[in-house]
Design a protein around this motif. Structure first.
Motif, short mmCIF file in Angstrom:
data_model
loop_
_atom_site.label_atom_id
_atom_site.label_comp_id
_atom_site.label_asym_id
_atom_site.label_seq_id
_atom_site.Cartn_x
_atom_site.Cartn_y
_atom_site.Cartn_z
N GLU A 180 0.76 -1.27 0.03
CA GLU A 180 0.08 -0.05 0.09
C GLU A 180 0.83 1.15 -0.09
O GLU A 180 0.31 2.05 -0.51
CB GLU A 180 -0.80 0.07 1.19
CG GLU A 180 -1.79 1.13 1.17
CD GLU A 180 -2.99 1.05 1.96
OE1 GLU A 180 -4.23 1.55 1.85
OE2 GLU A 180 -2.91 0.29 3.19
N THR A 181 1.90 1.18 0.79
CA THR A 181 2.77 2.61 0.86
C THR A 181 3.19 2.57 -0.58
O THR A 181 3.56 3.73 -1.30
CB THR A 181 4.04 2.07 1.77
OG1 THR A 181 3.80 2.12 3.02
CG2 THR A 181 5.12 3.14 1.55
N ALA A 182 3.74 1.37 -1.42
CA ALA A 182 3.99 1.55 -2.66
C ALA A 182 3.09 2.43 -3.47
O ALA A 182 3.53 3.02 -4.60
CB ALA A 182 4.84 0.41 -3.38
N THR A 183 1.86 1.67 -3.39
CA THR A 183 0.91 2.30 -4.31
C THR A 183 0.61 3.73 -4.02
O THR A 183 0.19 4.54 -4.89
CB THR A 183 -0.49 1.42 -4.14
OG1 THR A 183 -0.12 0.11 -4.39
CG2 THR A 183 -1.78 1.62 -4.79
N LEU A 184 0.57 4.03 -2.79
CA LEU A 184 0.16 5.44 -2.49
C LEU A 184 1.35 6.47 -3.05
O LEU A 184 1.33 7.52 -3.18
CB LEU A 184 0.21 5.75 -0.98
CG LEU A 184 -1.27 5.03 -0.35
CD1 LEU A 184 -1.09 5.08 1.08
CD2 LEU A 184 -2.27 5.88 -0.87
N LEU A 185 2.70 5.80 -2.86
CA LEU A 185 3.72 6.75 -3.56
C LEU A 185 3.67 7.05 -4.90
O LEU A 185 3.87 8.05 -5.33
CB LEU A 185 5.24 5.78 -3.42
CG LEU A 185 5.65 5.93 -1.80
CD1 LEU A 185 6.79 5.11 -1.81
CD2 LEU A 185 6.22 7.36 -1.71
N VAL A 186 3.19 5.75 -5.74
CA VAL A 186 2.91 6.09 -7.16
C VAL A 186 1.88 7.18 -7.33
O VAL A 186 1.81 8.00 -8.17
CB VAL A 186 2.34 4.92 -7.80
CG1 VAL A 186 1.62 5.35 -9.05
CG2 VAL A 186 3.46 3.92 -8.01
N GLU A 187 0.77 7.14 -6.57
CA GLU A 187 -0.38 8.14 -6.59
C GLU A 187 0.13 9.46 -6.15
O GLU A 187 -0.49 10.61 -6.43
CB GLU A 187 -1.55 7.46 -5.81
CG GLU A 187 -2.18 6.24 -6.51
CD GLU A 187 -3.12 5.41 -5.67
OE1 GLU A 187 -3.79 4.61 -6.13
OE2 GLU A 187 -3.24 5.91 -4.55
N ALA A 188 1.08 9.70 -5.39
CA ALA A 188 1.68 10.90 -4.95
C ALA A 188 2.70 11.46 -6.07
O ALA A 188 3.26 12.32 -5.47
CB ALA A 188 2.42 10.67 -3.57
N GLY A 189 3.09 10.66 -7.18
CA GLY A 189 3.97 11.06 -7.87
C GLY A 189 5.38 10.72 -7.80
O GLY A 189 6.28 11.32 -8.57
N ALA A 190 5.61 9.75 -7.05
CA ALA A 190 6.93 9.16 -6.97
C ALA A 190 7.24 8.10 -7.82
O ALA A 190 6.25 7.58 -8.38
CB ALA A 190 7.24 8.49 -5.30
N LYS A 191 8.54 7.41 -7.42
CA LYS A 191 8.72 6.36 -8.47
C LYS A 191 9.33 5.23 -7.62
O LYS A 191 10.69 4.97 -7.49
CB LYS A 191 9.81 6.69 -9.62
CG LYS A 191 9.37 7.93 -10.49
CD LYS A 191 10.55 8.35 -11.36
CE LYS A 191 10.24 9.72 -11.91
NZ LYS A 191 11.43 10.26 -12.39
N PRO A 192 8.29 4.36 -7.00
CA PRO A 192 8.64 3.62 -5.96
C PRO A 192 8.94 1.92 -6.92
O PRO A 192 8.75 1.78 -8.00
CB PRO A 192 7.40 3.10 -5.11
CG PRO A 192 6.33 3.43 -6.13
CD PRO A 192 6.90 4.51 -7.01
N ALA A 259 0.60 -10.39 2.82
CA ALA A 259 -0.19 -10.25 1.72
C ALA A 259 -0.87 -9.01 1.54
O ALA A 259 -1.18 -8.07 2.46
CB ALA A 259 -1.25 -11.61 1.75
N GLY A 260 -1.31 -8.56 0.27
CA GLY A 260 -2.08 -7.49 0.00
C GLY A 260 -3.55 -7.64 0.00
O GLY A 260 -4.03 -8.70 -0.41
N SER A 261 -4.31 -6.47 0.51
CA SER A 261 -5.55 -6.59 0.32
C SER A 261 -6.27 -6.43 -0.99
O SER A 261 -5.59 -6.01 -1.97
CB SER A 261 -6.35 -5.32 1.03
OG SER A 261 -5.98 -5.23 2.52
#
Length: 392
Positions: A180-192, A259-261
């Motif tokens: 989820e952190t990685a997904t939210l990073l993408v959605e915040a404009g980062a490159k995780p 595991a991811g949701s």
């Protein structure tokens, strides 16, 4: 002097305070309500737990999440809603028994506990309940130990991920926090990029409320998921305490593994690159962060990034509870880094109790989740009442 000092105003601390007050104890809870959830969870996060497993506990079960806002089964709860619910719960139950001061030290004085506050005041308490949550126990891999804090952090240190916009970030881990952190990073404009030793990512199944009678019998639903093992760990944590230590450790380590949701998978797939099946051996920092990785075949590779976030969970260690004076720490940790608790959550130090994540080694995986707060609050209150009666 008070009967009970409860350190921590998260779900467990507020639940214990509510039960203790209802039992007629002179109890006070210290800390800002839901602070760890408000400032140490990423903005935009959704709870992995089902709504019916996300209730704080009061004796009459009047102030569950559904009394604040009703959610259907399988509908994820935004963390912002959960924080607002926790604060509402506090206003309905704990009221004036809350002191938002931070506890800076706990010692002993004349057979009582001395509790020092950030305000400089000190009070005496017959009993103390540590409801410290997860923050003191954030685990970072040793391989990242040499990195300076400006390029290396734990996932619990971040609330606003927009600070990483445009930057490359390696997220170490394969559980819900990492994904989820990685997904939210993408959605915040980062490159995780996810970096994990597992060869493939695991995802939870989509919940199905319309299950047959046979399916419900063979795999009952509980606060920790479906299946008889999850039901037992969820609904009978008191029985887990009587299992051998090795069995309890295995249950805590393997129940609800990384595991991811289900609701995260569509947002994650195709958006976040992954490097899987690698072991993190070390890291260094010069003009960039270099992660030194070893594949399953023994091949060494280097991954460069600008920042690394360890989404690597939490490991309970009493030695890290720095508000306890050394004598209390030694007393609690006499059996090892994880406290061994009585049936009422009392440590080896009479009158000192621990609930929440710190209790998982004794009562099982339910203590890792909000769902366990009801059992913990009811059980610990029995112990508090008994201990206070003995000391008065």
């Amino acid at each position: 002097m008070i009967d009970v000092a409860i350190v921590g105003a998260g779900p467990y601390g507020l639940s214990v305070a509510t039960h203790a007050l209802a039992a007629g104890l002179d109890a006070r809870v210290f800390g800002r309500p839901m602070q760890a959830w408000e400032w140490h969870m990423p903005r935009g996060m959704l709870l992995k737990s089902e709504p019916d497993a996300s209730h704080l506990s009061d004796p009459d079960r009047r102030y569950g999440l559904d009394a604040f806002r009703r959610y259907s089964y399988g509908e994820p709860v935004p963390v912002e809603t959960f924080i607002a619910y926790g604060k509402w719960f506090r206003a309905q139950t704990v009221k004036d028994a809350l002191d938002e001061s931070t506890v800076t030290g706990i010692g002993t004085e004349g057979g009582l506990f001395s509790v020092t506050l950030s305000s400089g005041a000190t009070l005496l308490a017959r009993t103390v309940v540590l409801a410290l949550g997860f923050l003191p126990f954030a685990h970072r891999p040793n391989a990242l130990a040499q990195l300076p804090p400006e390029v290396s952090s734990h996932s619990c240190e971040h609330h606003d991920l927009s600070a990483f916009a445009g930057r490359h970030v390696a997220v170490v881990g394969a559980g819900q926090s990492a994904l989820e952190t990685a997904t939210l990073l993408v959605e915040a404009g980062a490159k995780p990029r996810i970096v994990a030793r597992t060869p493939s990512l695991a995802w939870n199944d989509t919940p199905d409320e319309r299950r047959s009678v046979l399916t419900r019998t063979l795999a009952p639903r509980s606060g920790l998921g479906t299946g008889w093992p999850s039901w037992v760990w969820s609904e009978l944590p008191g029985a887990v305490r009587y299992l051998p230590k090795a069995a309890r450790s295995h249950i805590v380590r393997t129940t609800l593994g990384p595991a991811g949701s289900w609701w995260l998978k569509e947002r994650f797939d195709g958006a976040v690159p992954v490097t899987l099946g690698v072991r993190l051996e070390g890291a260094d920092h010069r003009d960039a962060v270099r992660l030194h990785l070893t594949t399953g075949r023994g091949t060494v590779k280097t991954l460069e990034t600008e920042h690394v976030i360890a989404a690597t969970g939490y490991q309970v260690d009493v030695g890290r509870i720095d508000i306890l004076d050394p004598n209390l720490r030694r007393g609690v940790s006499a059996g090892g880094p994880r406290p061994r608790l009585s049936r009422t959550f009392e440590t080896r130090v009479p009158g000192l109790y621990m609930v929440g994540l710190a209790a998982a080694a004794t009562f099982g995986p339910a203590m890792r989740f909000v769902h366990g707060s009801d059992f913990a609050a009811r059980r610990v209150t029995r112990g508090l009442v008994s201990q206070v009666r003995k000391s008065t």
